[in-house]
Motif scaffolding. Structure first.
Motif, short mmCIF file in Angstrom:
data_model
loop_
_atom_site.label_atom_id
_atom_site.label_comp_id
_atom_site.label_asym_id
_atom_site.label_seq_id
_atom_site.Cartn_x
_atom_site.Cartn_y
_atom_site.Cartn_z
N ASP A 109 0.83 -1.21 0.00
CA ASP A 109 0.00 0.00 0.00
C ASP A 109 0.86 1.26 0.00
OD1 ASP A 109 -2.43 -1.38 -0.04
OD2 ASP A 109 -2.46 -1.58 2.14
N ARG A 110 1.97 1.22 0.73
CA ARG A 110 2.88 2.36 0.71
C ARG A 110 3.53 2.51 -0.67
NH1 ARG A 110 3.93 7.36 1.41
NH2 ARG A 110 6.15 7.84 1.66
N THR A 148 -10.13 -5.59 -3.04
CA THR A 148 -9.93 -4.23 -3.57
C THR A 148 -10.71 -3.98 -4.85
OG1 THR A 148 -7.98 -4.93 -4.81
CG2 THR A 148 -7.61 -4.06 -2.58
N LEU A 162 -3.49 1.51 -6.44
CA LEU A 162 -3.84 0.82 -5.20
C LEU A 162 -3.08 -0.48 -5.07
CD1 LEU A 162 -7.73 1.26 -5.20
CD2 LEU A 162 -6.07 2.58 -3.87
N GLY A 163 -2.83 -0.88 -3.84
CA GLY A 163 -2.26 -2.18 -3.58
C GLY A 163 -3.33 -3.25 -3.67
#
Length: 235
Positions: A109-110, A148, A162-163
């Protein structure tokens, strides 16, 4: 249902897609002094990239990125960036600037947040996009049943990255991934979906009639993505 343009051979299919991308990116460079292209990894786009790499379109003014990426470094054989560098960023296209989605961050996510920032700095909009589609109907890393998926397909968010977590109990994907979202495709200048073989055509036709909230192909059509579907019967 979007019109499906048909080509009899892999060579004519690849040349047609590459010519469209060349035209759009070249026009953007002339009009704006810069352009951004986003494409997939995998084996499907390789012949398209081989053609496009030789185009004389001012590559030094073009940024190249990916529509999705596995959360692995470029040294990995699983890396989409590795394919882009080995096949597309050759010859004249070697002058382009590559904007990776993968960053060696603590979490996927980072890394996605870092990729989103880098794409914003590159222009925040894609002039041309090439997409592929999996046999399960996924595009980018928008996999069925992924937690997601609905966020990636939300048309009201701003364009971002997005991850995507790895699937559970054998579901795809097998590795964490990064993916652009639907609004990036909605804001693009031109989006080409390249399909090969009878099975992929059947999957596309099935998915096109599906639910835009959970089926990516249906979402492309429902949200007026400037989509061109280019198919060859050659698998």
């Amino acid at each position: 249902m979007a019109e499906i343009e048909t080509f009899p051979t892999l060579e004519t299919w690849a040349a047609s897609i590459a010519g469209r991308l060349e035209e759009t990116l070249g026009q953007a460079v002339i009009a704006n002094g810069a352009a951004v292209f986003a494409g997939p990894g995998g084996s499907t786009p390789s012949p398209v990239y081989a053609h496009l790499a030789q185009a004389d379109i001012g590559w030094s003014k073009i940024a190249v990125t990916l529509v999705d990426e596995r959360y692995v470094p470029e040294t990995s054989p699983e890396s989409n960036a590795r394919l882009i560098r080995d096949v597309l960023l050759q010859g004249p296209a070697a002058a382009a600037r590559f904007v990776p989605l993968y960053h060696p961050a603590v979490t996927v996510d980072r890394a996605a947040a870092m990729a989103a920032h880098a794409l914003d700095e590159a222009g925040g909009r894609f002039d041309a996009v090439l997409l592929g589609m999996g046999e399960d109907g996924h595009i980018c890393s928008m996999f069925p049943s992924s937690p997601t998926l609905k966020t990636l397909l939300s048309p009201t968010l701003k364009p971002t990255v997005l991850g995507v977590p790895h699937g559970r109990d054998g579901a795809a994907p097998s590795l964490e991934r990064l993916s652009i979202n639907l609004p990036y495709l909605m804001s693009a200048g031109r989006v080409i979906l390249g399909l090969k073989g009878a099975e992929k055509r059947a999957v596309f036709e099935r998915e096109a009639a599906g639910d835009p909230a959970i089926q990516p192909i249906a979402a492309l059509l429902a949200n007026n993505v400037p989509l061109e579907v280019v198919w060859t019967e050659a698998a």
